[in-house]
Motif scaffolding. Structure first.
Motif, mmCIF file in Angstrom:
data_model
loop_
_atom_site.group_PDB
_atom_site.id
_atom_site.type_symbol
_atom_site.label_atom_id
_atom_site.label_comp_id
_atom_site.label_asym_id
_atom_site.label_seq_id
_atom_site.Cartn_x
_atom_site.Cartn_y
_atom_site.Cartn_z
ATOM 1 N N HIS A 18 61.594 46.447 23.584
ATOM 2 C CA HIS A 18 60.720 47.416 23.775
ATOM 3 C C HIS A 18 59.740 46.447 23.636
ATOM 4 C CE1 HIS A 18 58.219 50.291 21.518
ATOM 5 N NE2 HIS A 18 57.897 49.545 20.497
ATOM 6 N N PHE A 19 59.395 45.189 22.798
ATOM 7 C CA PHE A 19 58.289 44.642 23.113
ATOM 8 C C PHE A 19 58.694 43.284 23.764
ATOM 9 C CE2 PHE A 19 59.173 44.908 18.547
ATOM 10 C CZ PHE A 19 58.567 45.748 18.284
ATOM 11 N N GLN A 20 59.541 43.244 25.316
ATOM 12 C CA GLN A 20 59.189 43.206 25.881
ATOM 13 C C GLN A 20 58.453 43.557 27.541
ATOM 14 O OE1 GLN A 20 62.281 42.313 28.848
ATOM 15 N NE2 GLN A 20 61.727 40.721 30.240
ATOM 16 N N LEU A 21 58.379 45.330 27.550
ATOM 17 C CA LEU A 21 57.649 46.555 28.537
ATOM 18 C C LEU A 21 56.715 46.593 27.941
ATOM 19 C CD1 LEU A 21 60.759 47.901 29.252
ATOM 20 C CD2 LEU A 21 59.719 46.230 31.003
ATOM 21 N N HIS A 22 55.721 46.200 29.080
ATOM 22 C CA HIS A 22 54.288 47.012 28.618
ATOM 23 C C HIS A 22 54.052 48.736 28.040
ATOM 24 C CE1 HIS A 22 52.364 43.312 30.332
ATOM 25 N NE2 HIS A 22 53.153 43.811 31.402
ATOM 26 N N GLN A 23 53.072 49.317 28.105
ATOM 27 C CA GLN A 23 53.107 50.165 27.366
ATOM 28 C C GLN A 23 53.688 50.358 26.150
ATOM 29 O OE1 GLN A 23 53.961 52.051 31.564
ATOM 30 N NE2 GLN A 23 52.128 52.474 32.090
ATOM 31 N N ARG A 24 54.070 50.049 25.090
ATOM 32 C CA ARG A 24 54.110 50.226 23.868
ATOM 33 C C ARG A 24 53.622 51.245 22.865
ATOM 34 N NH1 ARG A 24 53.021 44.614 22.871
ATOM 35 N NH2 ARG A 24 54.629 43.523 24.184
ATOM 36 N N LEU A 25 52.806 51.439 23.592
ATOM 37 C CA LEU A 25 52.232 52.646 22.143
ATOM 38 C C LEU A 25 52.227 53.653 23.023
ATOM 39 C CD1 LEU A 25 48.181 51.113 22.233
ATOM 40 C CD2 LEU A 25 50.340 50.742 20.492
ATOM 41 N N THR A 26 52.796 54.038 24.540
ATOM 42 C CA THR A 26 52.931 55.646 25.107
ATOM 43 C C THR A 26 55.157 55.504 23.816
ATOM 44 O OG1 THR A 26 54.502 54.156 26.989
ATOM 45 C CG2 THR A 26 51.913 55.150 26.827
ATOM 46 N N THR A 71 69.129 51.034 28.376
ATOM 47 C CA THR A 71 67.991 50.896 28.410
ATOM 48 C C THR A 71 66.924 50.222 29.008
ATOM 49 O OG1 THR A 71 69.138 49.612 26.365
ATOM 50 C CG2 THR A 71 66.753 50.340 25.632
ATOM 51 N N TYR A 72 66.492 49.217 29.428
ATOM 52 C CA TYR A 72 65.294 48.721 30.680
ATOM 53 C C TYR A 72 64.665 50.155 30.938
ATOM 54 C CZ TYR A 72 62.387 45.010 32.613
ATOM 55 O OH TYR A 72 61.432 44.147 32.472
ATOM 56 N N PRO A 73 65.531 50.460 32.702
ATOM 57 C CA PRO A 73 65.290 51.296 32.930
ATOM 58 C C PRO A 73 64.700 52.796 32.140
ATOM 59 C CG PRO A 73 67.225 51.155 33.269
ATOM 60 C CD PRO A 73 67.243 50.697 32.608
ATOM 61 N N ALA A 74 65.773 52.795 31.098
ATOM 62 C CA ALA A 74 65.391 54.274 30.409
ATOM 63 C C ALA A 74 63.722 53.752 30.032
ATOM 64 C CB ALA A 74 66.545 54.185 29.933
ATOM 65 N N ILE A 75 63.157 52.972 29.174
ATOM 66 C CA ILE A 75 62.369 52.585 28.958
ATOM 67 C C ILE A 75 61.240 52.543 30.070
ATOM 68 C CG2 ILE A 75 60.986 51.306 27.394
ATOM 69 C CD1 ILE A 75 62.677 52.853 25.956
ATOM 70 N N ILE A 76 61.424 52.304 31.214
ATOM 71 C CA ILE A 76 60.389 51.947 31.923
ATOM 72 C C ILE A 76 60.726 53.429 32.034
ATOM 73 C CG2 ILE A 76 59.842 51.751 34.630
ATOM 74 C CD1 ILE A 76 61.512 49.062 34.054
ATOM 75 N N VAL A 77 61.477 53.422 32.733
ATOM 76 C CA VAL A 77 60.782 55.949 33.041
ATOM 77 C C VAL A 77 60.299 56.383 31.840
ATOM 78 C CG1 VAL A 77 62.253 57.887 33.914
ATOM 79 C CG2 VAL A 77 62.965 55.888 34.886
ATOM 80 N N THR A 78 60.686 56.295 30.713
ATOM 81 C CA THR A 78 59.546 57.093 30.097
ATOM 82 C C THR A 78 58.284 56.618 29.192
ATOM 83 O OG1 THR A 78 62.058 57.097 28.589
ATOM 84 C CG2 THR A 78 60.599 57.349 27.327
ATOM 85 N N SER A 79 58.751 55.336 29.298
ATOM 86 C CA SER A 79 57.140 55.020 29.482
ATOM 87 C C SER A 79 56.049 55.733 31.239
ATOM 88 C CB SER A 79 56.309 52.969 29.881
ATOM 89 O OG SER A 79 57.421 52.716 27.959
#
Length: 96
Positions: A18-26, A71-79
């Motif tokens: 969560h903290f590594q990837l961008h667009q945390r506010l989304t 988790t990594y691809p799921a968070i990228i796709v969600t963002s």
């Protein structure tokens, strides 16, 4: 009871992602840790149901690898989906 360790490790990996990837506010702050915890617990449970014991390294490796892989691809796709949806809504409403 060792499955609790898998849940905790998965949640910690999710927090890191969560903290590594961008667009945390989304996305919500709990989304990535929950995906990580559930995927680690599911991998652990699946391996134990298949007869792999906790005395082997496989459940422990699965508790480390599976949350990162899921988790990594799921968070990228969600963002990306959220950013695209927000852009469409702004255009539809004429906000900016």
């Amino acid at each position: 009871m060792q499955i609790l360790i898998a849940f905790i490790v998965g949640a910690v990996i999710g927090i890191g992602i969560h903290f590594q990837l961008h667009q945390r506010l989304t996305r919500g702050v709990a989304l990535a840790p929950m995906i990580g915890a559930v995927s680690a617990g599911a991998a652990w449970a699946l391996l134990t149901w298949l007869g792999v014991g906790v005395d082997t390294p496989w459940p422990w490796l699965a508790a480390l690898v599976v949350p990162a892989v899921v988790t990594y691809p799921a968070i990228i796709v969600t963002s990306r989906v959220r950013v695209a949806h927000d852009a469409r809504e702004k255009a539809r409403l004429g906000i900016g």
